[in-house]
Design a protein around this motif. Structure first.
Motif, PDB file in Angstrom:
ATOM      1  N   SER A 238      22.284   5.085   5.999  1.00 13.87           N
ATOM      2  CA  SER A 238      21.537   6.114   5.450  1.00 13.87           C
ATOM      3  C   SER A 238      22.078   6.896   4.132  1.00 13.87           C
ATOM      4  N   ALA A 239      23.482   6.903   4.097  1.00 11.75           N
ATOM      5  CA  ALA A 239      24.360   7.554   3.008  1.00 11.75           C
ATOM      6  C   ALA A 239      24.083   6.661   1.867  1.00 11.75           C
ATOM      7  N   GLU A 240      24.019   5.523   2.080  1.00 10.85           N
ATOM      8  CA  GLU A 240      23.978   4.496   0.756  1.00 10.85           C
ATOM      9  C   GLU A 240      22.522   4.684   0.223  1.00 10.85           C
ATOM     10  N   ILE A 241      21.458   4.638   1.122  1.00  8.74           N
ATOM     11  CA  ILE A 241      20.008   4.746   0.621  1.00  8.74           C
ATOM     12  C   ILE A 241      20.003   6.240   0.021  1.00  8.74           C
ATOM     13  N   CYS A 242      20.500   7.167   0.685  1.00  4.27           N
ATOM     14  CA  CYS A 242      20.635   8.745  -0.316  1.00  4.27           C
ATOM     15  C   CYS A 242      20.912   8.455  -1.630  1.00  4.27           C
ATOM     16  N   ASN A 243      22.477   7.771  -1.698  1.00  2.00           N
ATOM     17  CA  ASN A 243      22.954   7.772  -3.132  1.00  2.00           C
ATOM     18  C   ASN A 243      22.224   7.006  -4.099  1.00  2.00           C
ATOM     19  N   ALA A 244      21.785   5.655  -3.593  1.00  3.73           N
ATOM     20  CA  ALA A 244      20.840   5.056  -4.381  1.00  3.73           C
ATOM     21  C   ALA A 244      19.498   5.819  -4.818  1.00  3.73           C
ATOM     22  N   LEU A 245      18.765   6.632  -4.018  1.00  6.57           N
ATOM     23  CA  LEU A 245      17.367   7.087  -4.209  1.00  6.57           C
ATOM     24  C   LEU A 245      17.629   8.532  -4.831  1.00  6.57           C
ATOM     25  N   HIS A 246      18.955   9.154  -4.652  1.00 10.15           N
ATOM     26  CA  HIS A 246      19.272  10.326  -5.188  1.00 10.15           C
ATOM     27  C   HIS A 246      18.515  11.235  -4.571  1.00 10.15           C
ATOM     28  N   ILE A 247      18.705  11.168  -3.004  1.00  9.73           N
ATOM     29  CA  ILE A 247      18.103  12.343  -2.219  1.00  9.73           C
ATOM     30  C   ILE A 247      19.076  12.727  -1.282  1.00  9.73           C
TER      31      ILE A 247
ATOM     32  N   GLY B 125       0.778  -1.232  -0.080  1.00  8.30           N
ATOM     33  CA  GLY B 125       0.041  -0.100   0.162  1.00  8.30           C
ATOM     34  C   GLY B 125       0.675   1.388  -0.199  1.00  8.30           C
ATOM     35  N   LEU B 126       2.084   1.125   0.331  1.00  6.07           N
ATOM     36  CA  LEU B 126       2.993   2.419   0.450  1.00  6.07           C
ATOM     37  C   LEU B 126       3.472   2.636  -1.337  1.00  6.07           C
ATOM     38  N   SER B 127       3.777   3.788  -1.420  1.00  5.59           N
ATOM     39  CA  SER B 127       4.264   4.231  -2.678  1.00  5.59           C
ATOM     40  C   SER B 127       5.513   3.657  -2.993  1.00  5.59           C
ATOM     41  N   THR B 128       5.886   3.615  -4.034  1.00 11.03           N
ATOM     42  CA  THR B 128       7.211   2.957  -4.635  1.00 11.03           C
ATOM     43  C   THR B 128       8.381   3.433  -3.695  1.00 11.03           C
ATOM     44  N   ALA B 129       8.455   4.713  -3.860  1.00  7.40           N
ATOM     45  CA  ALA B 129       9.393   5.611  -3.273  1.00  7.40           C
ATOM     46  C   ALA B 129       9.677   5.176  -1.602  1.00  7.40           C
ATOM     47  N   HIS B 130       8.462   5.360  -1.081  1.00  4.19           N
ATOM     48  CA  HIS B 130       8.327   5.046   0.538  1.00  4.19           C
ATOM     49  C   HIS B 130       8.772   3.519   1.030  1.00  4.19           C
ATOM     50  N   ARG B 131       8.314   2.736  -0.095  1.00  6.63           N
ATOM     51  CA  ARG B 131       8.416   1.188   0.265  1.00  6.63           C
ATOM     52  C   ARG B 131       9.957   0.766  -0.216  1.00  6.63           C
ATOM     53  N   THR B 132      10.504   1.411  -0.926  1.00  3.56           N
ATOM     54  CA  THR B 132      11.893   1.170  -1.404  1.00  3.56           C
ATOM     55  C   THR B 132      12.847   1.736  -0.123  1.00  3.56           C
ATOM     56  N   ALA B 133      12.766   2.902   0.062  1.00  2.00           N
ATOM     57  CA  ALA B 133      13.596   3.580   1.218  1.00  2.00           C
ATOM     58  C   ALA B 133      13.346   2.841   2.649  1.00  2.00           C
ATOM     59  N   PHE B 134      12.127   2.214   2.791  1.00  2.00           N
ATOM     60  CA  PHE B 134      11.870   1.544   4.072  1.00  2.00           C
ATOM     61  C   PHE B 134      12.615   0.079   3.926  1.00  2.00           C
ATOM     62  N   TRP B 135      12.583  -0.324   2.681  1.00  2.00           N
ATOM     63  CA  TRP B 135      12.966  -1.789   2.563  1.00  2.00           C
ATOM     64  C   TRP B 135      14.528  -1.662   2.778  1.00  2.00           C
ATOM     65  N   LEU B 136      15.113  -0.639   2.005  1.00  2.00           N
ATOM     66  CA  LEU B 136      16.490  -0.617   2.076  1.00  2.00           C
ATOM     67  C   LEU B 136      16.975  -0.334   3.567  1.00  2.00           C
ATOM     68  N   LYS B 137      16.321   0.170   4.345  1.00  2.00           N
ATOM     69  CA  LYS B 137      16.689   0.850   5.759  1.00  2.00           C
ATOM     70  C   LYS B 137      16.374  -0.233   6.551  1.00  2.00           C
ATOM     71  N   GLU B 138      15.085  -0.845   6.649  1.00  2.00           N
ATOM     72  CA  GLU B 138      14.717  -1.858   7.636  1.00  2.00           C
ATOM     73  C   GLU B 138      15.186  -3.067   7.379  1.00  2.00           C
ATOM     74  N   VAL B 139      14.993  -3.667   6.067  1.00  2.00           N
ATOM     75  CA  VAL B 139      15.326  -4.925   5.566  1.00  2.00           C
ATOM     76  C   VAL B 139      16.477  -5.188   5.185  1.00  2.00           C
TER      77      VAL B 139
END
Length: 196
Positions: A155-164, A136-150
């Motif tokens: 955080s730096a890696e996630i920021c680089n991967a998602l360009h944020i 039910g989450l948006s793709t962006a939210h699901r991706t960020a949550f998955w990368l962080k929690e699963v």
């Protein structure tokens, strides 16, 4: 055939027959790959159009260091990333205040008190329920949550991967966690009503 120097020369000179052959050979493959990347049919159509537009723009500079198909799929993945970033920026632009206004009154008290943590924990035990909430989450939210929690990426890696940047990541993770919590609480509430 698409690798032959004669064909590549025709393609680079924008020969209409050569372009037609390539378009007919790869449009369906690009569309299916786009669906495989998680885009719906309408977005996949748009993505394939963007791939062809880019391909036609860069065609005179195509040096055939890779097969035409490989080149097209490289463009597809780049355009898919761009599209996700565009969608992500749209998601990030949503105000956090809306969430806070839904949960708290002007005096800071709960408008809807949180459910008993034990009930929430019992509902959360259902993996199926959690998967439904994640979907039910948006793709962006699901991706960020998955990368962080699963995946437990930094955080730096996630920021680089998602360009944020880090601030946007905190906002996205807040929204993802809040969305999951609200969904799980709703499921727990439904379960408690069924028990009565």
């Amino acid at each position: 055939m698409f690798s032959s120097p004669a064909f590549l020369k025709k393609l680079q000179s924008r020969n209409s027959e050569a372009i037609t052959e390539v378009v007919q050979a790869y449009t369906k493959q690009l569309f299916r790959a786009s669906l495989g990347l998680g885009f719906d049919a309408n977005t996949s159509d748009e993505l394939v159009q963007r791939v062809w537009a880019t391909f036609f723009d860069v065609l005179p500079n195509f040096q055939a260091k890779s097969h035409v198909r490989t080149f097209l799929f490289g463009i597809l993945y780049n355009k898919a990333s761009e599209m996700r970033r565009e969608n992500f920026r749209t998601d990030v632009a949503d105000p956090v205040e809306e969430i806070m206004d839904r949960r708290f009154g002007e005096d800071g008290s709960w408008l809807i008190p949180p459910l008993d943590p034990e009930r929430v924990a019992m509902a959360a035990e259902s993996i199926h329920g959690i998967e439904d909430c994640l979907k039910g989450l948006s793709t962006a939210h699901r991706t960020a949550f998955w990368l962080k929690e699963v995946e437990e990426l930094e955080s730096a890696e996630i920021c680089n991967a998602l360009h944020i940047n880090a601030t946007n990541l905190r906002v996205v993770l807040f929204r993802a966690r809040n969305g999951l919590r609200e969904c799980l609480e709703a499921k727990a509430l439904l379960e408690s009503r069924k028990e009565k």
